[in-house]
Design an enzyme around this catalytic site. Sequence first.
Site, PDB file in Angstrom:
ATOM      1  N   ARG A 191      43.221  45.317  33.588  1.00 53.25           N
ATOM      2  CA  ARG A 191      42.483  44.557  32.610  1.00 53.25           C
ATOM      3  C   ARG A 191      42.219  45.394  31.669  1.00 53.25           C
ATOM      4  NH1 ARG A 191      38.902  40.558  37.054  1.00 53.25           N
ATOM      5  NH2 ARG A 191      41.025  39.796  37.794  1.00 53.25           N
ATOM      6  N   LYS A 196      47.401  34.462  44.616  1.00 57.58           N
ATOM      7  CA  LYS A 196      47.132  35.603  43.859  1.00 57.58           C
ATOM      8  C   LYS A 196      45.622  35.570  44.128  1.00 57.58           C
ATOM      9  CE  LYS A 196      46.310  37.080  39.410  1.00 57.58           C
ATOM     10  NZ  LYS A 196      46.626  36.909  37.785  1.00 57.58           N
ATOM     11  N   ARG A 231      36.999  35.445  38.137  1.00 55.74           N
ATOM     12  CA  ARG A 231      38.197  34.428  38.454  1.00 55.74           C
ATOM     13  C   ARG A 231      38.212  34.144  39.742  1.00 55.74           C
ATOM     14  NH1 ARG A 231      40.379  36.206  33.673  1.00 55.74           N
ATOM     15  NH2 ARG A 231      41.465  38.357  33.405  1.00 55.74           N
ATOM     16  N   CYS A 248      50.448  33.333  31.222  1.00 52.74           N
ATOM     17  CA  CYS A 248      49.163  33.216  31.428  1.00 52.74           C
ATOM     18  C   CYS A 248      48.438  33.074  30.066  1.00 52.74           C
ATOM     19  CB  CYS A 248      48.479  34.242  32.216  1.00 52.74           C
ATOM     20  SG  CYS A 248      46.825  34.049  32.911  1.00 52.74           S
ATOM     21  N   TYR A 261      54.492  49.367  39.245  1.00 53.60           N
ATOM     22  CA  TYR A 261      54.597  50.371  37.963  1.00 53.60           C
ATOM     23  C   TYR A 261      55.418  51.766  38.481  1.00 53.60           C
ATOM     24  CZ  TYR A 261      51.293  46.739  36.554  1.00 53.60           C
ATOM     25  OH  TYR A 261      50.689  45.612  36.312  1.00 53.60           O
ATOM     26  N   CYS A 288      41.716  32.732  32.252  1.00 55.41           N
ATOM     27  CA  CYS A 288      43.339  32.177  32.245  1.00 55.41           C
ATOM     28  C   CYS A 288      43.594  30.895  31.722  1.00 55.41           C
ATOM     29  CB  CYS A 288      43.579  32.403  33.707  1.00 55.41           C
ATOM     30  SG  CYS A 288      43.460  34.124  34.364  1.00 55.41           S
ATOM     31  N   LYS A 322      50.031  38.483  45.606  1.00 52.52           N
ATOM     32  CA  LYS A 322      49.427  39.571  44.627  1.00 52.52           C
ATOM     33  C   LYS A 322      48.130  40.057  45.030  1.00 52.52           C
ATOM     34  CE  LYS A 322      48.456  40.292  39.975  1.00 52.52           C
ATOM     35  NZ  LYS A 322      48.422  39.715  38.840  1.00 52.52           N
ATOM     36  N   GLU A 377      49.322  27.218  49.493  1.00 48.05           N
ATOM     37  CA  GLU A 377      49.605  27.639  48.097  1.00 48.05           C
ATOM     38  C   GLU A 377      50.983  27.674  47.951  1.00 48.05           C
ATOM     39  OE1 GLU A 377      48.023  27.224  45.302  1.00 48.05           O
ATOM     40  OE2 GLU A 377      45.770  27.585  45.588  1.00 48.05           O
TER      41      GLU A 377
HETATM   42  C1  PBG Z   1      47.103  37.556  34.289  1.00 46.63           C
HETATM   43  C2  PBG Z   1      47.506  38.882  35.524  1.00 46.63           C
HETATM   44  C3  PBG Z   1      46.692  39.635  35.753  1.00 46.63           C
HETATM   45  C4  PBG Z   1      47.665  40.696  36.486  1.00 46.63           C
HETATM   46  C5  PBG Z   1      48.823  40.164  36.409  1.00 46.63           C
HETATM   47  N1  PBG Z   1      48.932  39.134  35.617  1.00 46.63           N
HETATM   48  C6  PBG Z   1      45.554  40.137  35.901  1.00 46.63           C
HETATM   49  C7  PBG Z   1      44.181  39.248  36.091  1.00 46.63           C
HETATM   50  O1  PBG Z   1      44.196  38.293  37.019  1.00 46.63           O
HETATM   51  O2  PBG Z   1      42.959  39.713  35.806  1.00 46.63           O
HETATM   52  C8  PBG Z   1      47.131  41.969  37.244  1.00 46.63           C
HETATM   53  C9  PBG Z   1      48.427  43.053  37.290  1.00 46.63           C
HETATM   54  C10 PBG Z   1      47.872  44.217  37.797  1.00 46.63           C
HETATM   55  O3  PBG Z   1      46.719  44.338  38.144  1.00 46.63           O
HETATM   56  O4  PBG Z   1      48.995  45.212  38.080  1.00 46.63           O
HETATM   57  N2  PBG Z   1      46.476  36.681  34.840  1.00 46.63           N
END
Ligand code: PBG
Length: 324
Positions: free
Chosen positions: A206, A196, A218, A120, A314, A130, A249, A234
């Site tokens: 972030r 997503k 976003r 990304c 995590y 992004c 996600k 998607e």
């Molecule tokens: C980047 C990205 C994000 C996450 C993973 N890749 C953040 C976003 O879209 O702002 C989030 C991962 C997380 O919150 O653990 N595009």
Amino acid sequence: MPFPATRMRRLRNTGVLRDMVRETELAAAHLVYPLFIELGTDSRTPIEAMPGIDRLSIDHAVEEAGSAHALGIPAVLLFGIVSDKDLQGSGAYDDEGVVQLATRAIKDAHPDLVVMTDVCLCGYTSHGHCGVVRPDGSVDNDVTLELLAKTAISHARAGADAVAPSDMMDGRVAALRSQLDAEGHAGTPIVAYSAKFASAFYGPFREAADSAPAFGDRRTYQMDPANSDEAVREALLDMEEGADVVMVKPALPYLDVVQRVKERTGLPVAAYNVSGEYSMIKAAAAAGYLDERAAVLETLTGIRRAGADIVITYHAKDAAGWLQ
Ligand code: PBG
């Protein structure tokens, strides 16, 4: 009517037999551990909103990846953190960039550990979006595709075992697939962040990645939390474009989407138990409101039960330790 009630409980009261018929298996073998990596040596910077998770210099990332692997976790997912950012996010596709260097170092030290890389631009652009932003503030989809493909190729060249585009641009899986193939990386799988959602649960990430958008949000490229049919579309589109794994996600508010995507695509499905979901349990456990171990294992089991083959979390190291 005592009989049906007894029958319902008979197996539950048996111990071993109850375990034999358990429908869902939770094991370290399904987990992916995300790592936040920054340049420098011998540094570990705690992420305030994610207790237990640090930004790591490459040497510490190698160590952390090794300890995850020793616990039976087969894969890590790398995120780069940089302070040098520009309008084109050029740090993302720099062959000497932080993810590229970390990939080489981790693969050198732990050749059997699977290294996935997040593809990304948001961690590398000065505005935090992004993709490349036009003067009117909108994201230029097609220019961005070229840069994402360059990023994926650069990760593959560094030795990444799989690339995970998280940008949500249209056509990115096809663009990555054709350009990876053309550059000799036909064997590198794409783990696509297919569904997503524009989520409040990315907040702590972030902070960790210093990637909050400087203006706007976003929602023009991430999905509306209200939509599930769209998530299926998607995922099907990414499948047609060549995705090897499709991802949903965040995980918890979208378990129905995990289940539908699994049923409709029949592909391996990954679910990303994101930063805010992690922080919620950590904060509640720290306050004494929840039993952390029980809450984490129940959460991850629920994500697996919904149909996720792979869970990115995590909690991976803690969970793997408890599962041993
Ligand atoms: C980047 C990205 C994000 C996450 C993973 N890749 C953040 C976003 O879209 O702002 C989030 C991962 C997380 O919150 O653990 N595009």
